[in-house]
Design an enzyme around this catalytic site. Structure first.
Site, PDB file in Angstrom:
ATOM      1  N   GLU A 134      -8.784  -3.994  -7.382  1.00 32.16           N
ATOM      2  CA  GLU A 134      -8.193  -2.873  -6.645  1.00 32.16           C
ATOM      3  C   GLU A 134      -8.365  -1.528  -7.350  1.00 32.16           C
ATOM      4  OE1 GLU A 134      -4.598  -2.941  -4.536  1.00 32.16           O
ATOM      5  OE2 GLU A 134      -4.254  -5.078  -4.894  1.00 32.16           O
ATOM      6  N   HIS A 166      -7.226  -4.915  -2.208  1.00 29.76           N
ATOM      7  CA  HIS A 166      -6.050  -4.154  -1.807  1.00 29.76           C
ATOM      8  C   HIS A 166      -5.194  -4.886  -0.775  1.00 29.76           C
ATOM      9  CE1 HIS A 166      -3.659  -0.578  -1.408  1.00 29.76           C
ATOM     10  NE2 HIS A 166      -3.857  -0.522  -0.110  1.00 29.76           N
ATOM     11  N   SER A 179       0.830  -1.200   0.000  1.00 37.70           N
ATOM     12  CA  SER A 179       0.000   0.000   0.000  1.00 37.70           C
ATOM     13  C   SER A 179       0.870   1.258   0.000  1.00 37.70           C
ATOM     14  CB  SER A 179      -0.954  -0.044   1.192  1.00 37.70           C
ATOM     15  OG  SER A 179      -1.951   0.959   1.100  1.00 37.70           O
TER      16      SER A 179
END
Length: 299
Positions: free
Chosen positions: A241, A271, A148
């Site tokens: 995502e 994600h 991330s």
């Protein structure tokens, strides 16, 4: 075919997260406290040891598996939307990478937005990398990775290392990075309801991080950088995502620059799903493949 276990778990996560809408009234500290409370009591595997370390004034922690590969290091940069995350929230995730790869891992607390907007976080990542070099570790013995926001910062770090004329690490992996922080890619629209990110979080959180900076700065949005000379790069993303197109665009640009790219898109995954291992088979397999990439890069 998607496993039944992942279908059930991800449906529950999406159903919960879609009810959350992030706006200008978002309570950053309350969000951090909620995460700390949820994960703070989680115990690490007995086969993994931890040791706190001072990284020139920055909190760090070694996370070491049994019988680590001598002299080889994974520098892990945690995620959290640039506004959250810490050693406490991510050490149990990094322990999975340590066990899976056999690598001694360094995790650290970089400064967070909105208190410390760009360029604080990438500067801290560079500080951690320099600290490794200053303490006798060679760049060829280091893999850098993250998920991330930590994946974005991994790419930012590579650009910074290159700009500073330091030796680049042997390889890097990124899980679900945002690579253009303007968040203009089409997947932010067509996957908004497929992913598990709270609605509008990608706008509010990234704006806190960007502050008054130019969002096309390559250190801020790595997609705009020069990838010539980059080490082998592993990119992992799920087809559901919001960051899917960002990952595709970065993979294409890096490939065109001659970088050895491994780009994996996992059907129906969301994600940063690999750090959910071992909750469902796809997460376990993706984590194992990333660990294998890191281990082989340093072998």
């Amino acid at each position: 075919m998607q496993s039944f276990r992942s279908r059930l778990l991800l449906w529950a996560l999406k159903n919960r997260q879609q009810k959350k809408i992030v706006d200008e009234n978002f309570d950053v500290q309350g969000f951090r406290d909620e995460i700390d409370k949820a994960v703070g009591s989680m115990k690490l595997p007995k086969s993994v040891n931890t040791e706190n370390v001072d990284i020139n004034g920055m909190n760090g922690q070694w996370i070491t598996p049994e019988n680590p590969i001598p002299g080889k290091i994974l520098l892990y940069i945690h995620g959290g939307g640039f506004i959250s995350g810490s050693i406490v929230t991510h050490r149990m995730h990094v322990a999975k990478f340590a066990k899976g790869s056999g690598l001694k891992c360094l995790l650290f607390d970089y400064r967070l937005a909105p208190e410390h907007p760009f360029p604080a976080a990438p500067e801290d990542c560079l500080k951690a990398y320099r600290w490794l070099l200053e303490n006798g570790y060679k760049a060829d013995d280091i893999v850098v990775g993250g998920e991330s926001a930590g994946a974005t910062l991994t790419l930012s770090l590579l650009h910074l290392v290159k700009r500073e004329n330091l030796p680049l690490p042997k390889a890097a992996f990124v899980i679900s990075p945002v690579t253009d922080l303007r968040c203009l890619a089409e997947s932010f629209t067509y996957n908004a309801k497929n992913d598990i990110a709270p609605m509008n979080s990608w706008k509010v959180w990234t704006e806190m991080y960007i502050a008054d900076s130019d969002p096309t700065d390559p250190i801020l949005s790595p997609q705009f950088g020069d990838f010539d000379g980059f080490p082998p790069l592993y990119i992992c993303v799920g087809s559901h995502e919001i960051h899917l197109d960002d990952c595709r665009n970065l993979a294409e640009k890096a490939h065109d620059a001659g970088v050895n790219i491994t780009f994996t898109v996992w059907d129906n995954m969301v994600h940063a799903f690999p750090i959910m291992s071992p909750l469902f088979p796809e997460a376990k397999q993706a984590l194992a493949e990333i660990c294998e990439f890191a281990r082989k890069a340093l072998s």
